[in-house]
Write an enzyme that holds these catalytic residues in place. Structure first.
Site, mmCIF file in Angstrom:
data_model
loop_
_atom_site.group_PDB
_atom_site.id
_atom_site.type_symbol
_atom_site.label_atom_id
_atom_site.label_comp_id
_atom_site.label_asym_id
_atom_site.label_seq_id
_atom_site.Cartn_x
_atom_site.Cartn_y
_atom_site.Cartn_z
ATOM 1 N N GLY A 1 21.026 41.617 18.047
ATOM 2 C CA GLY A 1 20.545 41.144 16.593
ATOM 3 C C GLY A 1 21.450 40.290 15.970
ATOM 4 C CD GLN B 1 26.983 38.777 14.777
ATOM 5 O OE1 GLN B 1 26.224 38.139 14.448
ATOM 6 N NE2 GLN B 1 26.757 40.180 14.733
ATOM 7 C CB CYS C 1 5.975 64.542 7.799
ATOM 8 S SG CYS C 1 6.329 65.582 9.270
ATOM 9 C CG LEU D 1 21.978 46.548 23.240
ATOM 10 C CD1 LEU D 1 21.084 45.967 24.364
ATOM 11 C CD2 LEU D 1 23.478 45.636 23.499
ATOM 12 C CB ILE D 2 17.924 49.427 18.342
ATOM 13 C CG1 ILE D 2 17.567 49.598 16.795
ATOM 14 C CG2 ILE D 2 17.740 50.698 18.914
ATOM 15 C CD1 ILE D 2 15.946 49.796 16.933
ATOM 16 C CE LYS E 1 28.745 43.699 18.358
ATOM 17 N NZ LYS E 1 28.554 42.243 17.859
#
Length: 483
Positions: A289, A298, A457, A185-186, A267
């Protein structure tokens, strides 16, 4: 030129069948990645090491090879060596002297020998003979067994002598492809990028799941950093990037849930959705994370309540790390600059958030939530393979591509600083400035509307993406340079 790839120690203690499987997979991964550098590079695997041979004509790309090897999971270190046949101790001494004489001139040194195979001599015999010879026949200052300035490293394997010229640190971990897959999960910040890297280094094939809480800028940033992580540390295996639109879920939480419980409920909604995505992908675990007590959601109590919403295993690689340690790793792996400039969408900010959520109270709050909204978000998920992730971004406008710049055009190199340093852009007639793509939007106030800027680029995808968005912001003087 030859490189000897040493296995991560935990591979060497596996059972014989498992070790054989890991070495075989590592050899495949190395061959696949180095093939992109040059197809003529040879890779040969053995029980305790892997050899990489560069033909003489490829010596100039040795830096690219070393860089690639240092980012492949499963490698403890890489030795740059010269390989010789040898006849006796005098022959070993002479070959060693040729390589090491300039390195030990005026310095203390010691000789260290590793030996494999059947020989009539011991490693210490070679160390004493070569050490004495180097002291006598070179300008080495002295032999120091405890704190030498230079360590002369040799390996003898059967009838082969390997003189170790340089040693490079590897990434460690296990080869990707030997273990199961996970879904990370980013969000693009420090924590989620580091946790994703750690699972990749451990050999877990890491897919990415992004919950879009609102804003294309956030999605673009997360896709860019995910692509960076995959290209740097996991490109031996294709993975997926999954976007789940979560704006309506956030809106429903804001409407239905008490403010103190919003963080925990959000969450839980994310884990519910991610578990469904993981099941569709046949992935066995989720990665987050989270670190104990870093934020209110958390605490151990809250994490326990959050986890109760799913039967899917949740991995938390950062669980005992502090923030400075996480940021340090982020800097080492090249995601710090991404994370620092990543837009934040705090759509669910609890007022006096609970740190000791009670499952009964959370479930009562969720009874008021319309789960059809969550189902719709999961239904609307979008999958794309990671190598196509930037192509999937819808840009606001097409932009002009310039192959021959005018003399007054300013070329803006938007590549990551590491890439720009490895492959500098040289033009004769044009001013070149470097602004990494993750800083572009914060530099828009410096754009001179009287000049024409050409973004550059290597592949052109990222420059087109950012030029398109700048054009949508009203900067019609920003184009793309493709030399």
């Amino acid at each position: 030129m030859k490189f000897i790839v040493k296995l991560f120690p935990e591979i060497t203690i596996k059972s014989k069948p498992v070790r054989k499987q890991f070495v075989k997979q590592l050899k495949r991964n190395i061959r696949k990645i180095l093939k992109r550098v040059d197809e003529r590079i040879e890779v040969a695997g053995q029980w305790d090491k892997i050899e990489v041979d560069l033909p003489v004509e490829l010596t100039d790309i040795s830096t690219d090879v070393i860089d690639a090897l240092q980012r492949i999971p499963g490698i403890a270190n890489i030795l740059q060596v010269t390989e010789h046949e040898y006849s006796d101790f005098d022959d070993i001494l002479e070959k060693t002297r040729v390589t090491y004489a300039p390195m030990i001139a005026g310095k203390s040194f010691v000789v260290r020998v590793k030996r494999a195979g059947k020989h009539e001599f011991r490693s210490t015999d070679v160390e004493r003979y070569v050490g004495g010879g180097l002291l006598k026949f070179t300008e080495g200052k002295s032999v120091d067994l405890h704190n030498p300035e230079v360590v002369v490293k040799l390996e003898i394997r059967d009838e082969k002598l390997y003189i170790i010229e340089k040693r490079y640190q590897g990434l460690g971990g296990f080869p990707i492809g030997c273990l199961d897959s996970v879904l990370s999960l980013i969000s693009g910040g420090f924590d989620s990028t580091v946790s994703s890297f750690l699972t990749m280094r451990r050999g877990l094939r890491t897919h990415f799941c992004f919950f879009n809480l609102g804003g294309s800028a956030h999605e673009i940033g997360v896709k860019q950093v995910s692509l960076h992580l995959w290209e740097q540390y996991g490109s031996s295996h294709k993975v997926k990037f999954v976007t789940v639109p979560f704006e309506e879920v956030v809106a429903e939480i804001l409407k239905s849930v008490h403010h103190s419980q919003m963080g925990v409920v959000l969450k839980r909604m994310m884990l519910r959705a991610a578990s469904q995505v993981a099941e569709q992908m046949s992935v066995q675990a989720l990665v987050t994370g989270e670190s104990v007590a870093q934020v209110s959601s958390q605490t151990l109590t809250n994490l326990s309540v959050i986890d109760k919403v799913t039967d899917t295993l949740v991995l938390r690689p950062l669980i005992t790390m502090d923030k400075p340690e996480i940021i340090r790793i982020s800097a080492e792996i090249g995601t710090e600059d991404f994370a620092k400039t990543m837009p934040e969408y705090c759509g669910v900010i609890s007022d006096r958030p609970t740190t000791r959520a009670k499952i009964e109270k959370i479930e009562r709050e969720e009874e008021r939530f319309d789960f059809a909204v969550l189902d719709k978000a999961v239904e609307d998920q979008v999958w794309v393979t990671i190598d196509q992730v930037l192509d999937s971004i819808v840009t606001v406008d097409d932009v002009e591509i310039v192959s021959t710049p005018s003399i007054d055009d300013v070329i803006v190199d938007i590549r990551h600083p590491d890439e720009a340093e490895r492959k500098p852009l040289h033009l004769t007639n044009n001013k070149i400035i470097s602004i990494p793509f993750f800083e572009l939007m914060s530099k828009t106030q410096d754009i001179d509307l009287s000049k024409r800027y050409l973004l550059y680029c290597e592949k052109g995808t990222m420059s087109q993406l950012h030029a398109s968005h700048l054009k949508g912001e009203g900067f019609d003087n920003v184009l793309v340079y493709r030399g």
